[in-house]
Design a protein around this motif. Structure first.
Motif, PDB file in Angstrom:
ATOM      1  N   MET A 118       2.019  10.221   5.259  1.00 28.19           N
ATOM      2  CA  MET A 118       1.089   9.107   5.426  1.00 28.19           C
ATOM      3  C   MET A 118       1.875   7.918   5.936  1.00 28.19           C
ATOM      4  N   ALA A 119       1.194   7.053   6.687  1.00 26.83           N
ATOM      5  CA  ALA A 119       1.816   5.825   7.154  1.00 26.83           C
ATOM      6  C   ALA A 119       0.840   4.675   6.949  1.00 26.83           C
ATOM      7  N   PHE A 120       1.386   3.481   6.870  1.00 23.13           N
ATOM      8  CA  PHE A 120       0.605   2.285   6.597  1.00 23.13           C
ATOM      9  C   PHE A 120       1.011   1.250   7.637  1.00 23.13           C
ATOM     10  N   ARG A 121       0.046   0.865   8.488  1.00 23.07           N
ATOM     11  CA  ARG A 121       0.325  -0.009   9.631  1.00 23.07           C
ATOM     12  C   ARG A 121      -0.250  -1.394   9.384  1.00 23.07           C
ATOM     13  N   ARG A 122       0.567  -2.417   9.674  1.00 20.43           N
ATOM     14  CA  ARG A 122       0.136  -3.800   9.460  1.00 20.43           C
ATOM     15  C   ARG A 122      -0.941  -4.182  10.469  1.00 20.43           C
ATOM     16  N   ASP A 123      -2.053  -4.670   9.941  1.00 23.03           N
ATOM     17  CA  ASP A 123      -3.132  -5.234  10.736  1.00 23.03           C
ATOM     18  C   ASP A 123      -3.642  -6.423   9.938  1.00 23.03           C
ATOM     19  N   VAL A 124      -3.244  -7.616  10.338  1.00 22.04           N
ATOM     20  CA  VAL A 124      -3.584  -8.806   9.564  1.00 22.04           C
ATOM     21  C   VAL A 124      -5.085  -9.065   9.545  1.00 22.04           C
ATOM     22  N   ASN A 125      -5.830  -8.434  10.449  1.00 26.06           N
ATOM     23  CA  ASN A 125      -7.286  -8.592  10.481  1.00 26.06           C
ATOM     24  C   ASN A 125      -8.020  -7.407   9.867  1.00 26.06           C
ATOM     25  N   ALA A 126      -7.305  -6.542   9.164  1.00 22.39           N
ATOM     26  CA  ALA A 126      -7.930  -5.365   8.564  1.00 22.39           C
ATOM     27  C   ALA A 126      -9.023  -5.791   7.585  1.00 22.39           C
ATOM     28  N   LEU A 173       1.627   9.827  -5.213  1.00 17.97           N
ATOM     29  CA  LEU A 173       1.925  11.156  -4.676  1.00 17.97           C
ATOM     30  C   LEU A 173       3.344  11.625  -4.960  1.00 17.97           C
ATOM     31  N   ASP A 174       4.103  10.847  -5.725  1.00 15.81           N
ATOM     32  CA  ASP A 174       5.497  11.167  -5.997  1.00 15.81           C
ATOM     33  C   ASP A 174       6.213  11.472  -4.679  1.00 15.81           C
ATOM     34  N   ALA A 175       6.068  10.553  -3.738  1.00 13.54           N
ATOM     35  CA  ALA A 175       6.578  10.722  -2.377  1.00 13.54           C
ATOM     36  C   ALA A 175       7.855   9.913  -2.174  1.00 13.54           C
ATOM     37  N   GLU A 176       8.439  10.090  -1.010  1.00 14.82           N
ATOM     38  CA  GLU A 176       9.624   9.305  -0.646  1.00 14.82           C
ATOM     39  C   GLU A 176       9.351   8.573   0.656  1.00 14.82           C
ATOM     40  N   GLU A 177       9.937   7.397   0.794  1.00 19.72           N
ATOM     41  CA  GLU A 177       9.798   6.624   2.016  1.00 19.72           C
ATOM     42  C   GLU A 177      10.698   7.238   3.082  1.00 19.72           C
ATOM     43  N   THR A 178      10.152   7.452   4.263  1.00 17.39           N
ATOM     44  CA  THR A 178      10.938   8.106   5.312  1.00 17.39           C
ATOM     45  C   THR A 178      11.232   7.216   6.499  1.00 17.39           C
ATOM     46  N   ASP A 179      10.397   6.211   6.739  1.00 10.58           N
ATOM     47  CA  ASP A 179      10.597   5.360   7.905  1.00 10.58           C
ATOM     48  C   ASP A 179       9.940   4.015   7.653  1.00 10.58           C
ATOM     49  N   THR A 180      10.638   2.946   7.986  1.00 12.80           N
ATOM     50  CA  THR A 180      10.106   1.610   7.787  1.00 12.80           C
ATOM     51  C   THR A 180      10.453   0.749   8.982  1.00 12.80           C
ATOM     52  N   LEU A 235       0.827  -1.196   0.000  1.00  8.69           N
ATOM     53  CA  LEU A 235       0.000   0.000   0.000  1.00  8.69           C
ATOM     54  C   LEU A 235       0.869   1.258   0.000  1.00  8.69           C
ATOM     55  N   ALA A 236       1.980   1.229   0.720  1.00  7.45           N
ATOM     56  CA  ALA A 236       2.905   2.366   0.710  1.00  7.45           C
ATOM     57  C   ALA A 236       3.451   2.595  -0.699  1.00  7.45           C
ATOM     58  N   ALA A 237       3.750   1.526  -1.419  1.00  7.52           N
ATOM     59  CA  ALA A 237       4.262   1.654  -2.788  1.00  7.52           C
ATOM     60  C   ALA A 237       3.218   2.318  -3.688  1.00  7.52           C
ATOM     61  N   PHE A 238       1.943   1.971  -3.525  1.00  8.59           N
ATOM     62  CA  PHE A 238       0.871   2.581  -4.307  1.00  8.59           C
ATOM     63  C   PHE A 238       0.844   4.089  -4.077  1.00  8.59           C
ATOM     64  N   TYR A 239       0.776   4.514  -2.810  1.00 10.96           N
ATOM     65  CA  TYR A 239       0.685   5.944  -2.509  1.00 10.96           C
ATOM     66  C   TYR A 239       1.999   6.678  -2.786  1.00 10.96           C
ATOM     67  N   LYS A 240       3.113   5.997  -2.626  1.00 12.07           N
ATOM     68  CA  LYS A 240       4.414   6.612  -2.934  1.00 12.07           C
ATOM     69  C   LYS A 240       4.462   7.007  -4.402  1.00 12.07           C
ATOM     70  N   GLU A 241       4.013   6.134  -5.286  1.00 14.11           N
ATOM     71  CA  GLU A 241       3.994   6.434  -6.719  1.00 14.11           C
ATOM     72  C   GLU A 241       2.922   7.467  -7.053  1.00 14.11           C
TER      73      GLU A 241
END
Length: 130
Positions: free
Chosen positions: A49-57, A27-34, A19-25
């Motif tokens: 924006m941030a994307f948090r793992r929730d296996v039950n999402a 919004l022409d954004a850069e990854e800042t923290d992983t 999902l981060a890859a989708f929004y990164k492309e």
């Protein structure tokens, strides 16, 4: 300085890297923290924006009523058709929202994890010439 400041919009999803890859492309954004369970990006004007793992999402089904609208994002664009091609090319999909037209031209979409967002055309700042 304000007591409380806006921070980061965080979307829960099963696969934050994708999902981060989708929004990164988009919004022409850069990854800042992983980390193992979270990916953060920063775009123009320090939009974060941030994307948090929730296996039950559970992806929202908006506009269908099965699941409530969990979050809704608006993005401003100059060319709706060009932006739509980019969204679809990155794995997003159009969503038929069937709402009456408002003062802005806009189109609804879902990202690859099912979160809804709108592309809204920026109004021109000056009248057309000629």
């Amino acid at each position: 300085m304000a007591l409380v400041q806006a921070g980061v919009v965080v979307l829960d999803c099963a696969e934050p890297e994708k999902l981060a890859a989708f929004y990164k492309e988009l919004l022409d954004a850069e990854e800042t923290d992983t980390s193992a369970n979270r990916v953060e990006i920063k775009g123009a004007a320090d939009t974060r924006m941030a994307f948090r793992r929730d296996v039950n999402a559970t992806p929202p089904s908006w506009p269908r009523p099965e699941h409530s609208l969990q979050v809704h994002l608006d993005f401003l664009v100059e060319d709706l058709d060009e932006a739509e091609r980019k969204v679809v090319g990155l794995g997003g999909r159009p969503v038929d929202i069937k709402e009456p037209a408002g003062p802005f031209e806009e189109r609804g979409y879902a990202d690859p994890a099912g979160h809804s967002f709108t592309l809204r055309r920026v109004r021109p700042t000056a009248p057309k010439q000629g």
